[in-house]
Write an enzyme that holds these catalytic residues in place. Sequence first.
Site, mmCIF file in Angstrom:
data_model
loop_
_atom_site.group_PDB
_atom_site.id
_atom_site.type_symbol
_atom_site.label_atom_id
_atom_site.label_comp_id
_atom_site.label_asym_id
_atom_site.label_seq_id
_atom_site.Cartn_x
_atom_site.Cartn_y
_atom_site.Cartn_z
ATOM 1 N N GLU A 142 58.650 94.989 79.548
ATOM 2 C CA GLU A 142 57.565 94.640 80.468
ATOM 3 C C GLU A 142 58.042 93.715 81.574
ATOM 4 O O GLU A 142 57.901 92.498 81.477
ATOM 5 C CB GLU A 142 56.404 93.974 79.710
ATOM 6 C CG GLU A 142 55.675 94.916 78.769
ATOM 7 C CD GLU A 142 54.440 94.282 78.105
ATOM 8 O OE1 GLU A 142 54.222 93.057 78.270
ATOM 9 O OE2 GLU A 142 53.703 95.013 77.429
ATOM 10 N N TYR A 204 46.160 96.895 76.529
ATOM 11 C CA TYR A 204 45.477 96.194 75.437
ATOM 12 C C TYR A 204 43.985 96.429 75.625
ATOM 13 O O TYR A 204 43.433 96.110 76.686
ATOM 14 C CB TYR A 204 45.876 94.703 75.423
ATOM 15 C CG TYR A 204 47.242 94.576 74.779
ATOM 16 C CD1 TYR A 204 47.360 94.353 73.418
ATOM 17 C CD2 TYR A 204 48.397 94.835 75.509
ATOM 18 C CE1 TYR A 204 48.604 94.350 72.791
ATOM 19 C CE2 TYR A 204 49.647 94.832 74.889
ATOM 20 C CZ TYR A 204 49.734 94.593 73.523
ATOM 21 O OH TYR A 204 50.962 94.607 72.909
ATOM 22 N N GLU A 230 53.630 100.947 74.144
ATOM 23 C CA GLU A 230 52.996 99.796 73.494
ATOM 24 C C GLU A 230 51.531 99.724 73.898
ATOM 25 O O GLU A 230 51.206 99.788 75.075
ATOM 26 C CB GLU A 230 53.716 98.504 73.912
ATOM 27 C CG GLU A 230 53.250 97.268 73.151
ATOM 28 C CD GLU A 230 53.897 95.988 73.669
ATOM 29 O OE1 GLU A 230 55.136 95.893 73.690
ATOM 30 O OE2 GLU A 230 53.133 95.083 74.059
HETATM 31 C C1 DCB Z 1 53.065 92.248 75.608
HETATM 32 C C2 DCB Z 1 54.444 92.109 75.007
HETATM 33 C C3 DCB Z 1 54.435 91.765 73.554
HETATM 34 C C4 DCB Z 1 53.264 90.873 73.270
HETATM 35 C C5 DCB Z 1 52.042 91.740 73.457
HETATM 36 C C6 DCB Z 1 50.729 90.987 73.241
HETATM 37 O O1 DCB Z 1 52.844 91.107 76.418
HETATM 38 F F1 DCB Z 1 55.218 93.214 75.210
HETATM 39 O O2 DCB Z 1 55.653 91.171 73.216
HETATM 40 O O3 DCB Z 1 53.296 90.410 71.924
HETATM 41 O O4 DCB Z 1 52.008 92.341 74.731
HETATM 42 O O5 DCB Z 1 50.639 89.895 74.080
HETATM 43 C C7 DCB Z 1 53.031 89.039 71.758
HETATM 44 C C8 DCB Z 1 52.855 88.781 70.279
HETATM 45 C C9 DCB Z 1 52.673 87.284 70.060
HETATM 46 C C10 DCB Z 1 53.862 86.541 70.678
HETATM 47 C C11 DCB Z 1 54.008 86.922 72.151
HETATM 48 C C12 DCB Z 1 55.243 86.301 72.794
HETATM 49 O O6 DCB Z 1 51.763 89.515 69.807
HETATM 50 O O7 DCB Z 1 52.586 86.981 68.676
HETATM 51 O O8 DCB Z 1 53.652 85.154 70.565
HETATM 52 O O9 DCB Z 1 54.141 88.323 72.255
HETATM 53 O O10 DCB Z 1 56.396 86.778 72.202
HETATM 54 C C13 DCB Z 1 51.857 91.093 77.421
HETATM 55 C C14 DCB Z 1 51.211 92.241 77.812
HETATM 56 C C15 DCB Z 1 50.275 92.218 78.845
HETATM 57 C C16 DCB Z 1 49.985 91.019 79.472
HETATM 58 C C17 DCB Z 1 50.638 89.833 79.084
HETATM 59 C C18 DCB Z 1 51.575 89.899 78.035
HETATM 60 N N1 DCB Z 1 49.027 90.976 80.507
HETATM 61 N N2 DCB Z 1 52.222 88.676 77.624
HETATM 62 O O11 DCB Z 1 48.488 92.007 80.913
HETATM 63 O O12 DCB Z 1 48.716 89.851 81.011
HETATM 64 O O13 DCB Z 1 52.197 87.687 78.401
HETATM 65 O O14 DCB Z 1 52.825 88.561 76.536
#
Ligand code: DCB
Length: 304
Positions: A142, A204, A230
Amino acid sequence: MNNIIPNGIHRWGALHVDGLNLTNEHGQPVRLRGMSTYGIQWQPQFAGEGSVATIRDYGANLLRVAMYTDEGGYLTHPEKVKADAFRAVETALSLDMYAILDWHILYDNNPMTHLKEAKEFFAEAAKRYAGQPGLLYEICNEPNGDVTWERDVRPYAEEVIPVIRQFSPNAVILVGCSTWSQDVDLAAKHPLDFPNIMVTCHFYAGTHGKPLQKKIDRARELGTPIFISEWGTSRADGNGGVFIRESEEWLRFLDERNLSWANWSLGDRDETSAALKPGANPNGNWREEEISESGRFVFRQFRT
Ligand code: DCB
């Protein structure tokens, strides 16, 4: 041969990209559906044989191996994390399931930052898995922040793809895009000039809806094949919800377009996107109480 499944590697062989479709070795459109691991540096135990065989029993034919670069991942402990990632890949392949090897950039937002490390890693992986029909490569999870497709991601892909293709000339390669792999329409305006490439879109269900679906359709109208490597039933931060109704709408959208997907995540962290409850058995065969609300919903989808 043991372990043959109707939608697995022995039946479908090496995958290709034909127009907007992922196809099997006979050119018939196929679909991969499965789970992404949680960060393999944190929870390699749920990528073991018992756990992966259990999701296969639910009908999954795909395991995505999320190998974080940052956050204590590959860049910090290359040998350990690489070994865990390769072991997870080989577990899925040995179960006749397709696998995705994911270079999981996140807070290291620009894939160009670790271009050298990525090229070294993918050279080793592609050499190791040369001739293996079941492995797909995802070269950047990402990209986000001050990153654009044209300036950063596309040039990165143009460097990494040939490294993989040198050893694995026909492998399907998945490429992320800006805004956490949401700007698929922008990527589609300047497509990569290689065969067997798909652009990834991540969503998501508690955060993203119609506007992102429109971007997917715009990208497809421009001829770019999309792979959902994902998605989660939660908000974009991995928590909140679970957003079942929104997830159902998304899955209908994916069904109508025959899009392949991997759900985040096959782990037991205390957050709603985790498919398992904290303390779930790493050997699989979970009792109902060990599976989260999200897991119960997602595991049912593999067979629909
Ligand atoms: C993505 C990442 C993934 C992340 C998930 C959920 O991040 F590919 O690594 O997983 O979506 O956020 C989360 C875990 C947490 C962990 C965190 C950091 O579930 O337990 O603490 O990663 O390693 C996204 C996807 C979309 C967006 C932001 C994120 N968005 N983000 O649209 O703003 O910032 O992690």
